[in-house]
Scaffold this motif. Structure first.
Motif, PDB file in Angstrom:
ATOM      1  N   HIS A  87       0.814  -1.218   0.000  1.00 38.31           N
ATOM      2  CA  HIS A  87       0.000   0.000   0.000  1.00 38.31           C
ATOM      3  C   HIS A  87       0.854   1.277   0.000  1.00 38.31           C
ATOM      4  O   HIS A  87       1.628   1.514   0.931  1.00 38.31           O
ATOM      5  N   VAL A  88       0.681   2.100  -1.037  1.00 39.71           N
ATOM      6  CA  VAL A  88       1.492   3.308  -1.231  1.00 39.71           C
ATOM      7  C   VAL A  88       1.435   4.222  -0.007  1.00 39.71           C
ATOM      8  O   VAL A  88       2.461   4.719   0.467  1.00 39.71           O
ATOM      9  N   GLU A 128       3.536   0.399 -11.320  1.00 37.90           N
ATOM     10  CA  GLU A 128       4.048   1.594 -10.637  1.00 37.90           C
ATOM     11  C   GLU A 128       5.552   1.763 -10.817  1.00 37.90           C
ATOM     12  O   GLU A 128       6.081   2.842 -10.567  1.00 37.90           O
ATOM     13  N   ASN A 179      -3.641  -1.544 -11.616  1.00 40.07           N
ATOM     14  CA  ASN A 179      -4.476  -1.490 -10.397  1.00 40.07           C
ATOM     15  C   ASN A 179      -5.540  -2.572 -10.436  1.00 40.07           C
ATOM     16  O   ASN A 179      -6.354  -2.616 -11.355  1.00 40.07           O
ATOM     17  N   GLU A 188      -8.217  -0.948   2.470  1.00 36.76           N
ATOM     18  CA  GLU A 188      -7.421   0.279   2.524  1.00 36.76           C
ATOM     19  C   GLU A 188      -7.229   0.835   1.111  1.00 36.76           C
ATOM     20  O   GLU A 188      -6.935   2.004   0.949  1.00 36.76           O
ATOM     21  N   LYS A 189      -7.403  -0.015   0.100  1.00 30.20           N
ATOM     22  CA  LYS A 189      -7.224   0.398  -1.293  1.00 30.20           C
ATOM     23  C   LYS A 189      -8.515   1.064  -1.782  1.00 30.20           C
ATOM     24  O   LYS A 189      -9.595   0.801  -1.251  1.00 30.20           O
ATOM     25  N   PHE A 193     -12.123   0.293   0.030  1.00 27.39           N
ATOM     26  CA  PHE A 193     -12.216   1.302   1.096  1.00 27.39           C
ATOM     27  C   PHE A 193     -13.458   2.166   0.894  1.00 27.39           C
ATOM     28  O   PHE A 193     -14.297   2.313   1.785  1.00 27.39           O
ATOM     29  N   LEU A 206     -11.262  11.696  -1.052  1.00 30.05           N
ATOM     30  CA  LEU A 206     -10.680  11.636  -2.404  1.00 30.05           C
ATOM     31  C   LEU A 206      -9.499  12.609  -2.460  1.00 30.05           C
ATOM     32  O   LEU A 206      -9.652  13.795  -2.160  1.00 30.05           O
ATOM     33  N   TYR A 207      -8.320  12.090  -2.836  1.00 32.87           N
ATOM     34  CA  TYR A 207      -7.120  12.925  -2.837  1.00 32.87           C
ATOM     35  C   TYR A 207      -7.155  13.966  -3.969  1.00 32.87           C
ATOM     36  O   TYR A 207      -7.411  13.628  -5.127  1.00 32.87           O
ATOM     37  N   GLN A 212      -6.854  11.946 -11.038  1.00 33.17           N
ATOM     38  CA  GLN A 212      -5.776  11.005 -11.317  1.00 33.17           C
ATOM     39  C   GLN A 212      -6.368   9.818 -12.084  1.00 33.17           C
ATOM     40  O   GLN A 212      -7.530   9.456 -11.881  1.00 33.17           O
ATOM     41  N   TRP A 216      -7.730  -0.074 -14.474  1.00 30.47           N
ATOM     42  CA  TRP A 216      -8.292  -1.087 -13.564  1.00 30.47           C
ATOM     43  C   TRP A 216      -8.414  -2.468 -14.184  1.00 30.47           C
ATOM     44  O   TRP A 216      -8.942  -2.625 -15.294  1.00 30.47           O
ATOM     45  N   ASN A 249     -10.207   8.759 -10.920  1.00 25.37           N
ATOM     46  CA  ASN A 249     -10.646   8.310  -9.588  1.00 25.37           C
ATOM     47  C   ASN A 249     -12.050   8.812  -9.254  1.00 25.37           C
ATOM     48  O   ASN A 249     -12.855   8.097  -8.668  1.00 25.37           O
ATOM     49  N   ARG A 273      -2.164  13.004  -1.717  1.00 22.47           N
ATOM     50  CA  ARG A 273      -1.065  12.107  -1.320  1.00 22.47           C
ATOM     51  C   ARG A 273       0.249  12.759  -1.772  1.00 22.47           C
ATOM     52  O   ARG A 273       0.313  13.316  -2.879  1.00 22.47           O
ATOM     53  N   TYR A 280      -1.308   6.137 -14.507  1.00 23.89           N
ATOM     54  CA  TYR A 280      -0.660   4.901 -14.955  1.00 23.89           C
ATOM     55  C   TYR A 280      -1.449   4.392 -16.151  1.00 23.89           C
ATOM     56  O   TYR A 280      -2.682   4.413 -16.141  1.00 23.89           O
ATOM     57  N   TYR A 332      -6.062   9.624   7.743  1.00 22.27           N
ATOM     58  CA  TYR A 332      -7.220  10.416   7.298  1.00 22.27           C
ATOM     59  C   TYR A 332      -7.744  11.472   8.280  1.00 22.27           C
ATOM     60  O   TYR A 332      -8.445  12.383   7.836  1.00 22.27           O
TER      61      TYR A 332
HETATM   62  P1  TYD Z   1      -4.787   2.885  -4.307  1.00 24.56           P
HETATM   63  O1  TYD Z   1      -5.956   1.954  -4.279  1.00 24.56           O
HETATM   64  O2  TYD Z   1      -4.091   3.188  -3.027  1.00 24.56           O
HETATM   65  O3  TYD Z   1      -3.780   2.294  -5.394  1.00 24.56           O
HETATM   66  P2  TYD Z   1      -2.437   2.967  -6.039  1.00 24.56           P
HETATM   67  O4  TYD Z   1      -1.959   4.043  -5.155  1.00 24.56           O
HETATM   68  O5  TYD Z   1      -1.523   1.791  -6.016  1.00 24.56           O
HETATM   69  O6  TYD Z   1      -2.806   3.409  -7.402  1.00 24.56           O
HETATM   70  O7  TYD Z   1      -5.261   4.259  -4.930  1.00 24.56           O
HETATM   71  C1  TYD Z   1      -5.854   4.326  -6.207  1.00 24.56           C
HETATM   72  C2  TYD Z   1      -6.061   5.792  -6.531  1.00 24.56           C
HETATM   73  O8  TYD Z   1      -7.037   6.324  -5.635  1.00 24.56           O
HETATM   74  C3  TYD Z   1      -4.802   6.632  -6.344  1.00 24.56           C
HETATM   75  O9  TYD Z   1      -4.751   7.635  -7.361  1.00 24.56           O
HETATM   76  C4  TYD Z   1      -5.005   7.279  -4.985  1.00 24.56           C
HETATM   77  C5  TYD Z   1      -6.523   7.431  -4.893  1.00 24.56           C
HETATM   78  N1  TYD Z   1      -7.045   7.354  -3.508  1.00 24.56           N
HETATM   79  C6  TYD Z   1      -7.810   8.403  -2.982  1.00 24.56           C
HETATM   80  O10 TYD Z   1      -8.080   9.415  -3.668  1.00 24.56           O
HETATM   81  N2  TYD Z   1      -8.244   8.313  -1.696  1.00 24.56           N
HETATM   82  C7  TYD Z   1      -7.972   7.245  -0.906  1.00 24.56           C
HETATM   83  O11 TYD Z   1      -8.375   7.221   0.272  1.00 24.56           O
HETATM   84  C8  TYD Z   1      -7.214   6.161  -1.470  1.00 24.56           C
HETATM   85  C9  TYD Z   1      -6.891   4.921  -0.660  1.00 24.56           C
HETATM   86  C10 TYD Z   1      -6.782   6.252  -2.778  1.00 24.56           C
END
Ligand code: TYD
Ligand code: NAD
Length: 342
Positions: A87-88, A128, A179, A188-189, A193, A206-207, A212, A216, A249, A273, A280, A332
């Motif tokens: 997990h990144v 990655e 992915n 957690e992914k 999640f 959502l980051y 991004q 999939w 996303n 993040r 990707y 979080y």
């Molecule tokens: P993730 O499932 O952690 O896989 P990866 O980092 O290996 O691609 O995340 C997938 C995408 O979703 C990544 O761009 C980060 C985003 N993300 C969020 O926006 N919020 C979150 O809480 C998580 C876990 C991921």
């Protein structure tokens, strides 16, 4: 191939591979070797636990003595390595375990495998390693530009696999998956999640802008892809297991909410993040030539996945306690608090 060691087989993709192999090849012995970290889960293997051609050994791939003993005891001739810290976000909080497993562990497995006379060594890697792809599609000969400690540790392990092929003539193949999503993925992914949080009407962090892009791939297609490369891949080669299914996303998130019939107001844009790769994307041309065909498109895969989490609360509710809650808080709490202020 007769006695196959599947390392990391109690995790998400590894367990799908174990289920696939146990059922598809009754004449192979499948020995699952797993440390059972927070991500390893014996519930993932319940479907095969009584099968005659399946065994489980608890152990760390970086534990030389235990690896040696397991290879000898089960007369292992083939290794498929899924074991990893994966997990990144956790790699950003603390890279230590990533170096231990994804670099040192891979080296120990290769080294003991070579000494024991293992034939094929199939190593499971990730898209990655290519890093952030502004446009176009990654092909297998592209350079590595990993950006997170997770991606860098996977790149390190993979380069050691290459070195054992070139230097010692070990029979190695590598897969680079995109992915992956589906049942039994640790929540957690992104997809499990957000699905499990939305079921409980909790905010979805959502980051950044959510634009991004990830490519999939459904978990059973990933598992079958590893099988194809294991059996048909050329020694020394790497193969992209691409979903060829790029999504923002934010769109994946909205899709989950619409399947669950939950409001989009659950989405909270939170601080991004660190070092977040924007995109990707790979092509699967090379592995297609070996005969790999995906059986799931995204519509079918995401429906099946969200439905599985709805119907299998027994599996994920007990995970979302203890250590999980500690990680949630660390990752979080502040982010969600600052989202509320904005
Ligand atoms: P993730 O499932 O952690 O896989 P990866 O980092 O290996 O691609 O995340 C997938 C995408 O979703 C990544 O761009 C980060 C985003 N993300 C969020 O926006 N919020 C979150 O809480 C998580 C876990 C991921
Ligand atoms: P996961 O985190 O669900 O499972 C990892 C498994 O490895 C767990 O069962 C854990 O207990 C075990 N493990 C960890 N450290 C170990 C050690 N030192 N010794 C023995 N076992 C150990 O991971 P996953 O999502 O199933 O990923 C499996 C592999 O696929 C990883 O190598 C990952 O890098 C790769 N991959 C994952 C994705 C994805 O989207 N999930 C995509 C491409 C590639």
């Amino acid at each position: 191939m007769k006695n196959i060691l599947v390392t990391g087989g109690a995790g998400f993709i590894g367990s799908a591979f174990v289920r696939h192999m146990v059922n598809t090849y009754p004449d192979y012995n499948i020995i699952c070797y797993d440390k059972l970290t927070y991500a390893g889960n014996m519930d993932n293997l319940l479907d095969v636990s009584d099968e005659e051609n399946y065994r489980f050994e608890r152990g760390d791939i970086a534990d030389r003595a235990k690896v040696q003993q397991t290879l000898a005891e089960h007369q292992i001739d083939t290794i498929v390595n899924f074991a990893a810290e994966s997990h990144v976000d956790r790699s950003i909080l603390d890279p230590d375990a990533f170096i231990h497993t994804d670099v040192v562990g891979v080296y120990i497995l290769l080294d003991e495998g070579r000494k024991h006379g293992v034939g094929r060594f199939c190593h499971v890697s990730t898209d990655e390693v290519y890093g952030d792809i502004e446009d176009g599609l990654s092909v297998e000969d592209d350079r590595f530009l990993p950006n997170s400690p997770y991606a860098a540790s996977k790149a390190g392990g993979e380069l050691m696999v290459r070195a054992y092929n070139v230097t010692y003539g070990m029979d190695t193949v590598v897969t680079r998956g995109s992915n992956t999503y589906g049942p039994y993925q640790y929540p957690e992914k992104l997809i499990p999640f957000f699905t499990t949080e939305a079921i409980d009407d909790k905010p979805l962090p959502l980051y950044g802008d959510g634009k991004q892009v990830r490519d999939w791939l459904y978990v059973d297609d990933h598992a079958r892809g590893v099988d194809v490369v294991l059996h048909k891949g050329e020694s020394g080669e790497a193969y992209n297991l691409a979903g060829e299914n790029q999504r923002f996303n934010i769109d994946v998130t909205k899709r989950i909410l619409s399947i669950l019939d939950k409001p989009e107001s659950l989405v909270k844009h939170v601080p991004d993040r660190e070092g977040h790769d924007r995109r990707y994307a790979m092509t699967a041309e090379k592995v297609r030539d070996l005969g790999w065909v995906r059986e799931y498109d995204f519509d079918k895969g995401i429906e099946a996945t969200v439905k599985w989490y709805m119907e299998n609360e027994w599996w994920w509710r007990k995970i979302k306690t203890g250590e999980y809650l500690e990680f949630y808080k660390q990752q979080y709490s502040e982010r969600l608090a600052s989202a509320d202020e904005s």
